[in-house]
Design a protein around this motif. Sequence first.
Motif, mmCIF file in Angstrom:
data_model
loop_
_atom_site.group_PDB
_atom_site.id
_atom_site.type_symbol
_atom_site.label_atom_id
_atom_site.label_comp_id
_atom_site.label_asym_id
_atom_site.label_seq_id
_atom_site.Cartn_x
_atom_site.Cartn_y
_atom_site.Cartn_z
ATOM 1 N N SER A 55 0.975 -1.117 -0.334
ATOM 2 C CA SER A 55 0.406 0.130 -0.279
ATOM 3 C C SER A 55 1.421 1.619 -0.014
ATOM 4 O O SER A 55 1.788 0.967 0.621
ATOM 5 N N TYR A 57 1.403 5.601 0.703
ATOM 6 C CA TYR A 57 1.195 6.496 1.367
ATOM 7 C C TYR A 57 1.770 7.437 1.434
ATOM 8 O O TYR A 57 2.832 7.313 0.790
ATOM 9 N N LYS A 62 -3.672 7.294 2.316
ATOM 10 C CA LYS A 62 -3.523 6.010 1.430
ATOM 11 C C LYS A 62 -4.114 6.474 0.040
ATOM 12 O O LYS A 62 -5.316 6.430 0.070
ATOM 13 N N ASP A 64 -4.446 5.763 -4.280
ATOM 14 C CA ASP A 64 -5.029 4.316 -5.039
ATOM 15 C C ASP A 64 -3.963 3.981 -5.364
ATOM 16 O O ASP A 64 -3.939 4.402 -6.964
ATOM 17 N N HIS A 66 -1.384 1.065 -7.206
ATOM 18 C CA HIS A 66 -1.725 -0.271 -6.933
ATOM 19 C C HIS A 66 -0.380 -0.931 -7.759
ATOM 20 O O HIS A 66 -0.070 -0.352 -8.855
ATOM 21 N N ASP A 313 1.625 -3.645 5.379
ATOM 22 C CA ASP A 313 -0.263 -4.292 4.969
ATOM 23 C C ASP A 313 -0.405 -4.634 6.663
ATOM 24 O O ASP A 313 -1.052 -4.888 6.911
#
Length: 324
Positions: A55, A57, A62, A64, A66, A313
């Motif tokens: 993830s 930050y 957080k 979006d 990926h 995570d």
Amino acid sequence: MKKLFAVLVCITWILLFTDKTEACDFCLLTQGISPLETIKGKGIRITERYTVLKSVYQRDDKLDIHGAKEEYWTTEFTGFYGITEKITVLAVVPVKKNIMEGHFHVHKDGSTGVHTDNKGNEFGLGDVAVLGRYTFLRKHSLDTTTNIAGLAGVKFPTGKTDGRREDNSSRYLDSHMQLGTGSTDFLLGLSMSHSVRRLTISTNLLGAITTEGEAGNEKHQFGNSLNYDLTARYRVYPGVISPSGQQLFFAFGINGEVRGKEEEEGVELANSGGHTVYLSPGVQVVMAPHWVFELSYSHPVYHKLNGIQLGEDYKISGGVTYLF
């Protein structure tokens, strides 16, 4: 004793607020649910820790984004020996497997990118540490037990720092993906526990004062760091303790990691360091007089990372201790 306690507390606060790594725990040692189990003479402890970062930050938000994933498997072999009733020496030998599946990167203009074809896989010896622990308070009464111990040691640069990416053998892996730090670091810690009948409350602090090391062909220094926890451990079975019987404990704790910023070739890295807090349930089984088994899960509930970077995570840790 009061002076020693005050010095350790002061050092802890200095480490906590020093802003001088990616938020991962590979720089320090696994303390487990109850580190003072090793206060009982001599023994061997084997710990397996698995950490996942996927993830992204920005400070505590957080994002979006990926496609990047890092996994850290660390097996620690710890031997401990009680020289006297108060002094214990410990040696910690970590074996690590670091896996990168996709690389997250922050460009100089502040934009971000994920290079999914970038991969890395490193396996081998990490940085070995040697420590000494001094128990300066051990108090027993009919219903209570209190222990306070200080810890100091050195972590040596025994792990490799020249690991390369699989997709391009000329490019080195990032510093946090290397097996070692390339630096000789100094460790300071404090462990306290207070037991009342079936309940034990413990707190543990372990900090590192770093020196300059290397990552690939560049000079690199990780920031000073601090691991801390506050844990409640309750004996579910038996109701009345037996010196030679089995015991089952449930544990629940809050723990965290504070990391100072890294430096590369003397330049501070903005997207490094920060603070992560976890909630950690766990279970511990004691099979007197020799065996201690434990398993814990750490779920992050708070991230405050500097700049933009990958955050943890979850972590899973299991350990087996044999007391001679």
